[in-house]
Write a protein that holds these residues in place. Sequence first.
Motif, PDB file in Angstrom:
ATOM      1  N   PRO A 100      -5.716  -2.418  -8.149  1.00 14.49           N
ATOM      2  CA  PRO A 100      -5.532  -0.995  -8.508  1.00 14.49           C
ATOM      3  C   PRO A 100      -5.134  -0.175  -7.273  1.00 14.49           C
ATOM      4  O   PRO A 100      -5.631  -0.385  -6.175  1.00 14.49           O
ATOM      5  CB  PRO A 100      -6.904  -0.589  -9.035  1.00 14.49           C
ATOM      6  N   GLY A 101      -4.210   0.742  -7.490  1.00  8.04           N
ATOM      7  CA  GLY A 101      -3.754   1.617  -6.418  1.00  8.04           C
ATOM      8  C   GLY A 101      -2.694   1.000  -5.542  1.00  8.04           C
ATOM      9  O   GLY A 101      -2.186   1.652  -4.631  1.00  8.04           O
ATOM     10  N   GLU A 116       1.068  -1.250  -5.154  1.00  9.43           N
ATOM     11  CA  GLU A 116       2.324  -1.512  -5.849  1.00  9.43           C
ATOM     12  C   GLU A 116       2.574  -3.030  -5.880  1.00  9.43           C
ATOM     13  O   GLU A 116       2.475  -3.697  -4.847  1.00  9.43           O
ATOM     14  CB  GLU A 116       3.484  -0.825  -5.135  1.00  9.43           C
ATOM     15  N   ASN A 128      -1.835  -5.199 -12.018  1.00  9.94           N
ATOM     16  CA  ASN A 128      -2.252  -3.869 -11.551  1.00  9.94           C
ATOM     17  C   ASN A 128      -3.747  -3.650 -11.754  1.00  9.94           C
ATOM     18  O   ASN A 128      -4.357  -2.828 -11.071  1.00  9.94           O
ATOM     19  CB  ASN A 128      -1.445  -2.783 -12.265  1.00  9.94           C
ATOM     20  N   ASN A 158       0.857  -1.178   0.000  1.00 10.18           N
ATOM     21  CA  ASN A 158       0.000   0.000   0.000  1.00 10.18           C
ATOM     22  C   ASN A 158       0.900   1.237   0.000  1.00 10.18           C
ATOM     23  O   ASN A 158       1.637   1.479   0.969  1.00 10.18           O
ATOM     24  CB  ASN A 158      -0.903   0.001   1.235  1.00 10.18           C
ATOM     25  N   LYS A 161       0.324   4.279   0.445  1.00  8.29           N
ATOM     26  CA  LYS A 161      -0.012   5.283   1.460  1.00  8.29           C
ATOM     27  C   LYS A 161       0.527   4.903   2.823  1.00  8.29           C
ATOM     28  O   LYS A 161       1.072   5.732   3.551  1.00  8.29           O
ATOM     29  CB  LYS A 161      -1.518   5.483   1.526  1.00  8.29           C
TER      30      LYS A 161
END
Length: 717
Positions: free
Chosen positions: A242-243, A245, A238, A198, A200
């Motif tokens: 989605p979003g 890595e 991907n 993630n 983030k």
Amino acid sequence: MSAEIVENADAAPNEPFDVEPPYVPDDEAVSEIGEFDDRFLDRELSWLRFNQRVLELAEDDSLPLLERCRFLAIFTSNLDEFFMVRVAGLKRRIAAGVAVRAASGLMPREVLEQIWSTAHELTLRQSKVFTEEVLPGMAEQGIELLRWDALDRDEQKYCKRMFKERIFPVLTPLAVDPAHPFPYISGLSLNLAVLIRNPKTGKEHFARVKVPPIFSRFVPLGNQRFVPLEDVIGEHLNRLFPGMEILKVHTFRVTRNEDLEVEEDDAENLLAALEKELLRRRFGPPVRLEVEESIDDDVLELLVSELDISEPEVFRLPGPLDLRGLHGLADLPREELKYPAFVPTTHPRLAEVESAAPVDVFKSLRRHDVLLHHPYDSFSTSVQRFLEQAAADPHVLAIKQTLYRTSGDSPIIDALIDAAEAGKQVLVIVEIKARFDEQANIRWARKLEHAGCHVVYGLVGLKTHCKLSLVVRSEGDGIRRYAHVGTGNYNPKTSRMYEDLGLLTTNEQITEDVGHLFNNLSGWSRNASYDDLLVAPDSVRSGLVEAIHTEIGHHRAGRPARIRLKANSVVDEAIIDALYLASREGVPVELLVRGICSLRPGVPGLSENITVRSVLGRFLEHSRVFWFENGGEPQCWIGSADMMHRNLDRRVEVLVRLPDAHSLAEVAAVLDLAFDADTDAWVLGADGEWTRSQGEVHLQETLIERQRRRRGSAKNA
């Protein structure tokens, strides 16, 4: 026995000599054999040596390229089943605390360790020949199996579009975290282990993506170029995450215990019990983990931990995994890279008069018996036609049939249904416990029942493995019975690839015996005595041991004596010890064994007079033949039984004595060729190792050529 001497003979062979006094081994002879405590080779390790011979065919650069490719696929399928059944059984016995020493003297743990070591060595050999010889060889011929990075831009675009339109909707990513436990990995499925992060939070997660088996294992790109399906999926993850890595992607494959155990306390509940067990099969414990050698240690550690796999059960291999998919490449329409085309022909005794209409099988059989040798003799114009004509013939009153395995679109099933719908009495003994064919056989059983056939599932506690057909026909002089006794399944598809024998006969003793056996299988009749059949579990082992002892008696009396056996497997200790006894007495013993052989030949004082050979090739050698020289009046039995405990003790098996000299001569000619020193074969040594003789004569190719000459002479007649 010379095939030429009796080439046109039809008389029944003489009855066996009475050996006076009958030979019975004394306690001293038996105990002397028992002193050789290492006289049995381990059956599991012998099976691995069989699969090694399959691999050696893939390594043989004299074979057509796509046939080598197919042998690589067969090697993979064989090893899969071995782990699912045999290795799983060893682990189960160890876990249950019932590990006992095998006849070879090895404990299950010792066998397991040798299996792991040998299997690792063989799979690395397979990878080597695939990557260093077969792949480059195919590329030279314009057949390319490429990894993603080797695709051109147009091919990558094509794969991207295919992924979006067809593959992506099918995929189900399964995450692993506190809310999502490690997913169940089904046996033999190909999977992607995906490590994602993630962006983030920086937290890493593990996910599993199953490679859907509904698509081609190797995706065709056109112009005979292919890419592994897992490469296409791995390159587009991907879209699944989605979003996130994508950090790492690794392929892995799990093999599970998929053997069935069904308690048969009530035959009525057998179908339900088996269907329930089939569901359980999907959740058997893992017995092997295959991973690509490039896998990261931390991902491998997670898989090993979650699957509860030990280190020796991990197979690190060059990709791609699961080479069963090579069957698809071997099927490509490149005939110049395969064995020359071969078309079976109608047996001469079923094609004596040239006619546009099919031969009347019943009329032919009233003239003489027919010994069929598949795939050289056509199954469709012999056994299949026999049953189809029986179904359509208004004079046929009843058809009785055993079914162990058959094909998905079986004309045999259709013929039985047609017969039942025409009002004939149709009895079908369906063996629904045929390993890995259980689901299909349940479907056939219900389909036959709905058509009005009497369907029986054999005897409780025994698999019905015998290959029998019986047709009862009303004729001008009364009721006549026609029988087929074979060594192979009633499967039109495998009959083109499996070597088998089958006897079509009106011999009254044989057909009466077959009728009694069907009554035993379908009702409460219990007739264990037959004139021209040996039937397991009652009389196959004892009958063969008695025949071996009789051969010793002939040898002692100075009469001709020799034993020749052809089988898939020779494991049974009682029969092996009887063969050792014959060898010690000076009787020549020749074995032709395709697969497992626990007998150790060439041991001084024990088996100097025994030779063991193995023939592998384009056809799977499957017939079982038991030849006894019998003082100069040979006897030969053919049938469904291998020399294994399961066949002799836990199955209904049948051997039939060939009733006429013509059939004996045909078998003698094949055995003479198979045991000829110039015939290419593997020879078993006393150490348990097989060595290829590299003879100039190839058994199957010679028989194909004989069949072609026969076809040519028939056309010119």
